[in-house]
Design an enzyme around this catalytic site. Structure first.
Site, PDB file in Angstrom:
ATOM      1  N   ASP A   1      -3.286 -10.508  -2.424  1.00 43.64           N
ATOM      2  CA  ASP A   1      -3.558 -10.027  -1.220  1.00 43.64           C
ATOM      3  C   ASP A   1      -4.679  -9.249  -1.397  1.00 43.64           C
ATOM      4  O   ASP A   1      -5.132  -9.001  -3.138  1.00 43.64           O
ATOM      5  CB  ASP A   1      -2.526  -8.653  -0.747  1.00 43.64           C
ATOM      6  CG  ASP A   1      -3.220  -8.122   0.837  1.00 43.64           C
ATOM      7  OD1 ASP A   1      -2.455  -8.733   1.407  1.00 43.64           O
ATOM      8  OD2 ASP A   1      -4.039  -7.829   0.981  1.00 43.64           O
TER       9      ASP A   1
ATOM     10  N   HIS B   1       0.626  -1.262  -0.131  1.00 43.26           N
ATOM     11  CA  HIS B   1       0.398  -0.090  -0.008  1.00 43.26           C
ATOM     12  C   HIS B   1       0.516   1.120   0.280  1.00 43.26           C
ATOM     13  O   HIS B   1       0.302   2.561   0.039  1.00 43.26           O
ATOM     14  CB  HIS B   1      -0.929   0.145   1.391  1.00 43.26           C
ATOM     15  CG  HIS B   1      -2.161  -0.863   1.082  1.00 43.26           C
ATOM     16  ND1 HIS B   1      -2.360  -1.296   0.391  1.00 43.26           N
ATOM     17  CD2 HIS B   1      -2.240  -1.636   2.190  1.00 43.26           C
ATOM     18  CE1 HIS B   1      -3.432  -2.192   0.201  1.00 43.26           C
ATOM     19  NE2 HIS B   1      -3.616  -2.724   1.499  1.00 43.26           N
TER      20      HIS B   1
ATOM     21  N   HIS C   1      -6.686  -6.996  -1.163  1.00 39.87           N
ATOM     22  CA  HIS C   1      -6.794  -5.927  -0.521  1.00 39.87           C
ATOM     23  C   HIS C   1      -5.915  -5.273  -2.259  1.00 39.87           C
ATOM     24  O   HIS C   1      -5.032  -5.902  -1.890  1.00 39.87           O
ATOM     25  CB  HIS C   1      -6.312  -5.083   0.522  1.00 39.87           C
ATOM     26  CG  HIS C   1      -6.780  -4.983   1.679  1.00 39.87           C
ATOM     27  ND1 HIS C   1      -6.404  -6.431   2.616  1.00 39.87           N
ATOM     28  CD2 HIS C   1      -7.697  -4.144   2.504  1.00 39.87           C
ATOM     29  CE1 HIS C   1      -7.031  -5.766   3.722  1.00 39.87           C
ATOM     30  NE2 HIS C   1      -7.985  -5.475   3.856  1.00 39.87           N
TER      31      HIS C   1
ATOM     32  N   ASP D   1      -5.315 -13.066   3.585  1.00 44.17           N
ATOM     33  CA  ASP D   1      -6.545 -12.361   4.149  1.00 44.17           C
ATOM     34  C   ASP D   1      -7.399 -12.143   2.552  1.00 44.17           C
ATOM     35  O   ASP D   1      -8.234 -11.762   3.642  1.00 44.17           O
ATOM     36  CB  ASP D   1      -5.868 -10.722   4.180  1.00 44.17           C
ATOM     37  CG  ASP D   1      -5.385 -10.128   3.058  1.00 44.17           C
ATOM     38  OD1 ASP D   1      -4.991 -10.316   3.009  1.00 44.17           O
ATOM     39  OD2 ASP D   1      -4.789  -8.898   3.855  1.00 44.17           O
TER      40      ASP D   1
HETATM   41 ZN   LIG Z   1      -4.284  -7.105   2.459  1.00 41.43          ZN
END
Ligand SMILES: [Zn+2]
Length: 314
Positions: free
Chosen positions: A165, A128, A167, A249
């Site tokens: 991931d 991120h 996200h 996740d």
């Molecule tokens: Zn994540």
């Protein structure tokens, strides 16, 4: 006795990045992974201490102003918040330098032919972090820096990235947006933090491939998008190295998201990445830990991932 084919990079300094009580990106994550990978079936790993990165490594992807700002923010004790989600303790900067250094060293080792593949178990995660901004528990773009190192230092012409991931890897997308030598492929739940990663976000050179997945879409939708779109695109790109942003996740037990993948899904996905790497680039893979916040699911999924890397790197 089998040849050693998989390197594991980690460092005890990554346990000194301490987040506030109740924060999901916690020290216990790395401890749980350490316990799982201490099992006898992982005796064949080549275990390496993550080296510290140099400042110039970080500056491949981040501005000097940002690096100076992060360094100046490190507290003597307690916590400092860089943004709503990202916090630093006194050990955080050193931990982050280990994560960058480990990714670079893993690329060097895999490209040097010492091992077929490598897994980096460091924290804080990286996908991120943008050029001049921390975000979502991440300080530096560990994987993107390793991509730039492979391209600019080793002279590779093409590197592909798979980010599974849950996200969206907005940071990786930001750091590689204009990098025609890199193909960034991401699956992620949408809607979900950070909100980016729509299909039409395709990069400066058509080099970004976002495939958002609906909440609760599960295993079948994931396998379909990888086999139907992402792996054919990577095979067409013919990378010389594949890097993986390995967040766990999307697991059904994870508290932060709802894609409902299983531990077995991570084994399948890893095996298919090994297939593609075998077809394109002699099996050369560097995988780096991103998210994964249910400690049991994280440990089991990392174990499944690393097991397949060890089996398939032969
Ligand atoms: Zn994540």
């Amino acid at each position: 006795m089998l040849d050693v084919v998989t390197a594991l990079f980690t460092h005890s300094d990554c346990l000194d990045h301490i987040t506030p009580p109740g924060h999901p990106e916690q020290v216990a994550r790395l401890r749980a992974i350490g316990v799982a990978l201490a099992d006898a079936r992982f005796d064949g790993l080549r275990r390496e201490d993550a080296p510290l990165a140099a400042d110039e490594d970080i500056l491949r992807c981040h501005t000097k102003e940002y690096l100076d700002r992060v360094r100046a923010a490190v507290p003597d004790d307690g916590f400092v918040s860089l943004d709503a989600d990202t916090h630093m303790s006194s050990g955080s900067l050193r931990a982050a330098y280990r994560g960058v250094g480990a990714n670079i060293a893993a690329v060097d080792m895999v490209l040097g032919g010492d091992v077929a593949n490598a897994f980096v178990a460091c924290r804080p995660p990286g996908h991120h972090a943008e050029t001049a901004m921390s975000m979502g528990f991440c300080l530096f773009g560990n994987l993107s820096i390793a991509v730039k190192h492979a391209l600019d230092h080793h002279g590779l012409a093409r590197v592909a990235v798979v980010d599974f991931d849950v996200h969206h890897g907005n940071g990786t997308q930001d750091l590689l947006w204009s990098e025609a030598r890199a193909l960034f492929c991401s699956t992620h739940q949408m809607p979900l933090y950070p909100g980016s990663g729509a299909l039409q976000e395709a990069g400066g050179h058509g080099n970004i491939m976002n495939r958002p997945l609906q909440p609760m879409s599960g295993s079948a939708a994931m396998r379909q998008v990888y086999d139907g779109a992402i792996f054919p695109a990577i095979e067409a790109f013919q990378p010389e190295l594949i890097l993986v942003s390995a967040g766990f996740d999307a697991h059904a037990d994870d508290p932060l998201a709802n894609l409902n993948w299983s531990t077995e899904d991570y084994a399948w996905l890893t095996g298919r990445i090994c297939d593609v790497a075998g077809a394109c680039c002699g099996g050369r893979i560097v995988s780096t830990l991103e998210g994964g916040y249910d400690l049991h699911a994280l440990a089991a999924s990392v174990a499944a991932h690393v097991s397949v890397l060890m089996e398939r790197g032969q």
